[in-house]
Design a protein around this motif. Structure first.
Motif, PDB file in Angstrom:
ATOM      1  N   VAL A 312       2.459  -2.836  -7.968  1.00 33.23           N
ATOM      2  CA  VAL A 312       2.887  -1.863  -6.838  1.00 33.23           C
ATOM      3  C   VAL A 312       3.108  -2.385  -5.605  1.00 33.23           C
ATOM      4  O   VAL A 312       2.410  -3.390  -5.138  1.00 33.23           O
ATOM      5  N   ASN A 313       3.959  -1.815  -5.098  1.00 34.74           N
ATOM      6  CA  ASN A 313       4.469  -2.210  -3.523  1.00 34.74           C
ATOM      7  C   ASN A 313       3.569  -1.719  -2.510  1.00 34.74           C
ATOM      8  O   ASN A 313       3.370  -0.269  -2.463  1.00 34.74           O
ATOM      9  N   THR A 314       2.947  -2.434  -1.644  1.00 32.35           N
ATOM     10  CA  THR A 314       2.199  -1.945  -0.630  1.00 32.35           C
ATOM     11  C   THR A 314       2.754  -2.585   0.727  1.00 32.35           C
ATOM     12  O   THR A 314       3.500  -3.414   0.545  1.00 32.35           O
ATOM     13  N   ARG A 315       2.182  -2.233   1.765  1.00 30.40           N
ATOM     14  CA  ARG A 315       2.438  -2.596   3.142  1.00 30.40           C
ATOM     15  C   ARG A 315       1.918  -4.254   3.242  1.00 30.40           C
ATOM     16  O   ARG A 315       2.805  -4.954   4.191  1.00 30.40           O
ATOM     17  N   TYR A 316       1.256  -4.649   2.411  1.00 32.42           N
ATOM     18  CA  TYR A 316       0.777  -6.060   2.408  1.00 32.42           C
ATOM     19  C   TYR A 316       1.511  -6.994   1.426  1.00 32.42           C
ATOM     20  O   TYR A 316       1.103  -8.172   1.132  1.00 32.42           O
ATOM     21  N   GLY A 317       2.412  -6.283   0.579  1.00 33.47           N
ATOM     22  CA  GLY A 317       3.220  -7.029  -0.693  1.00 33.47           C
ATOM     23  C   GLY A 317       2.879  -6.390  -1.806  1.00 33.47           C
ATOM     24  O   GLY A 317       2.197  -5.409  -1.804  1.00 33.47           O
TER      25      GLY A 317
END
Length: 465
Positions: A312-317
Motif C-alpha cells: 500500500v502506498n502511504t505518505r511514508y513510503g
C-alpha cells in the motif's frame, strides 16, 4: 486514534518470555470469560514471538493466522483485541467494515486502514523517542530561557577592559545566571514576561479535487516548497512557564530524527501491526440482483488483497501488509461466516465463538477486572470527597437488572451495565458536591428502589435503559 503502551513495564520487558497461558492470564485481568477467544489470540501473539526467532528466509514465509470472532455485541470481542495490542505494544487500529465502499464509489477505500495504522505507529514511536530525549530537551530549553532572561555577554574586546576585568565580569555574569537558574527551578520567575521567537504556522488554504479521493493525494506542499512555508518567525511575549513549555517542545522536535522514526514505525506496522475489522457480518452475503447500491461483495473483494498481502502506498513510503494480523468480528445474527466469499473465508483460518454473558459473568465483570465499572465510579466520586461503596448483594442486583433488561429489550451484553450504573448513580452524581454525608453505601435495597419501577415498565425501560 490514540497510541497504545504496555500495561506494565514488566509485561513489556518480558513479552518474549510470556507463554500463551500467561498471555491469557494477562487478558483475564481485563476481560471476563471467553476462554476460547483468549486462547486463540494468545497463540497468535506467541507465534509472532516465535517467528522473530527464525531465520529471515523462513520468517518471511510464515504468515499470521487471522481470526474471526463470532458473538453478540458487548461480550468482549473488541476489548480482547485491544488488550492484546497493548500487551504486545503493537500498533492497533479498529475499523468498521460497513464504512468502506467498493472502488469507484464515493467513500473510504479499504487501503485507508493501512495508512491509519502507519499514522498510529508513527505516533507510538515518536512518543518513545520523546521519552528518550526528554531530559536533554529540558536542559536545552532551560539554557535558552536563561539566555532570554539574562542575555549572554558580548565577546571580549581588548581596547575596553583588561583580561582580568573581563574574567571578573564573566564570573559575576555566571553567578547571576546560576541564581536565576535556581529561581527558575523554584518557580519564582513563572509570572515574568519574556520575548520568544515563534515560528509562524499560517499556510495558504488549498483544496485539491481528485477522482481518487483526498486519501490518495499525498502531496505535501511544505516539502515541495520549503523556502515558502514554515521558515518565518515572529516575536511573541509570553510568561516564563509558557515559554518553557514551548521551548521544550521545540527542542524535542529538534532532537528527534523523524526519518529514523518513520523507518521504525513502518517496520513495526509491517511486522507487528494489528487491524481489528468489526461488523464484518454487515458485508457478508451474496448479491441477488443488480442495482445502484454499493456491492457488499465488492467491498469483500477490495479487502481481500489487503488481508492476503499487498503493498500500500502511504505518505511514508510503501507498506507491505503480508504480516499484519487481522482480527475480524461480527454478531452474524442474520448472515453466517460461510456467506463471505470463499477467498476471504480462507484468509481467516481460525474461528472462535464468543458466548453470550450469563448473570454470573455480569457479576464477575462488576467485581474482577482491574478497571471495573465499580472501581471507576468509586474513583470518580472520590474526587469530590465522597466515599462510595457497594455491598455484594448490590452488585448481584445490578447484574440481575442488567440481565433482565437484556432479555426484555435488545441484548447489548456488558454495555447494559453502563446504562444501569449511570441511572443508579444519577442522583448521587448530581448531588455529590452538595452532599452533607460524604460516605454512601449502595446495598441491594437501594438498587431495587432506584431501578424497579423503570425495569417493570417495559416501554419506559426501552427508552431509558
Amino acid at each position: 486514534m490514540v497510541f497504545y503502551l504496555p500495561e506494565s513495564a514488566e509485561a513489556a520487558a518480558g513479552l518474549d518470555e510470556l507463554t500463551p497461558r500467561q498471555i491469557v492470564a494477562e487478558l483475564d485481568k481485563h476481560v471476563v470469560g471467553q476462554a476460547d477467544a483468549k486462547r486463540s489470540v494468545a497463540v497468535a501473539l506467541r507465534n509472532r514471538i516465535r517467528r522473530q526467532k527464525l531465520s529471515a528466509e523462513l520468517a518471511e514465509e510464515i504468515l499470521p493466522k487471522n481470526i474471526i470472532m463470532i458473538g453478540p455485541t458487548g461480550v468482549g470481542k473488541t476489548e480482547i483485541a485491544r488488550r492484546l495490542a497493548r500487551l504486545a505494544n503493537s500498533p492497533f487500529l479498529k475499523v468498521e467494515a460497513s464504512r468502506f465502499t467498493e472502488v469507484g464509489y464515493v467513500g473510504r477505500d479499504v487501503e485507508s486502514m493501512v495508512r491509519d495504522l502507519v499514522e498510529i505507529s508513527i505516533d507510538m514511536v515518536r512518543e518513545e523517542k520523546l521519552e528518550e530525549v526528554a531530559d536533554k530537551a529540558e536542559q536545552n530549553a532551560e539554557e535558552r530561557l536563561l539566555d532570554l532572561l539574562l542575555p549572554p555577554l558580548p565577546p571580549a574586546r581588548g581596547d575596553r577592559m583588561t583580561p582580568e576585568e573581563d574574567e571578573r565580569q564573566r564570573e559575576q555574569h555566571q553567578r547571576t545566571r546560576e541564581k536565576l537558574r535556581a529561581q527558575l527551578r523554584e518557580g519564582k520567575l513563572d509570572e515574568r514576561q519574556v520575548e520568544v521567537d515563534v515560528r509562524e504556522r499560517s499556510f495558504p488554504a488549498f483544496e485539491v479535487i481528485s477522482s481518487q479521493g483526498v486519501e490518495e493525494m499525498d502531496i505535501n506542499i511544505k516539502d515541495m516548497l520549503p523556502g515558502l512555508f514554515g521558515q518565518r518567525t515572529k516575536k511573541r511575549r509570553m510568561r516564563v512557564t509558557e515559554a518553557m513549555d514551548y521551548l521544550i517542545q521545540e527542542e524535542e522536535n529538534r532532537l528527534i530524527d523523524m526519518d529514523q522514526v518513520t523507518r521504525i514505525a513502518v517496520e513495526r506496522t509491517e511486522q507487528s501491526g494489528i487491524i481489528f475489522i468489526d461488523e464484518i457480518d454487515k458485508i457478508a452475503g451474496r448479491e441477488r440482483g443488480h442495482g445502484p447500491d454499493v456491492s457488499r461483495e465488492g467491498v469483500q473483494r477490495d479487502i481481500l488483497p489487503i488481508i492476503e498481502g499487498t503493498t500500500v502506498n502511504t505518505r511514508y513510503g510503501m507498506v507491505r501488509t503480508d504480516h499484519i494480523l487481522f482480527i475480524a468480528a461480527g454478531a452474524f445474527h442474520v448472515s453466517k461466516p460461510s456467506d463471505l466469499i470463499p477467498e476471504l473465508q480462507g484468509r481467516f483460518p481460525i474461528r472462535v465463538e464468543l458466548k453470550s454473558l450469563t448473570l454470573e459473568d455480569l457479576i464477575r465483570i462488576l467485581k474482577e477486572p482491574q478497571s471495573s465499572l465499580v472501581k471507576q465510579y468509586t474513583a470518580l466520586l472520590e474526587t469530590e470527597g465522597i466515599k462510595l461503596s457497594f455491598s455484594d448483594d448490590a452488585l448481584e442486583e445490578i447484574a440481575r437488572f442488567s440481565a433482565q433488561v437484556n432479555e426484555q429489550t435488545e441484548n447489548i451484553g456488558a454495555r447494559r451495565l453502563h446504562t444501569i450504573m449511570e441511572k443508579l448513580l444519577d442522583e448521587i452524581s448530581f448531588e455529590g458536591p452538595d452532599l452533607k454525608k460524604k460516605t454512601v453505601r449502595i446495598d441491594g435495597e437501594y438498587v431495587r428502589t432506584q431501578l424497579a419501577e423503570i425495569v417493570k415498565n417495559q416501554d419506559l425501560s426501552r427508552y431509558i435503559l
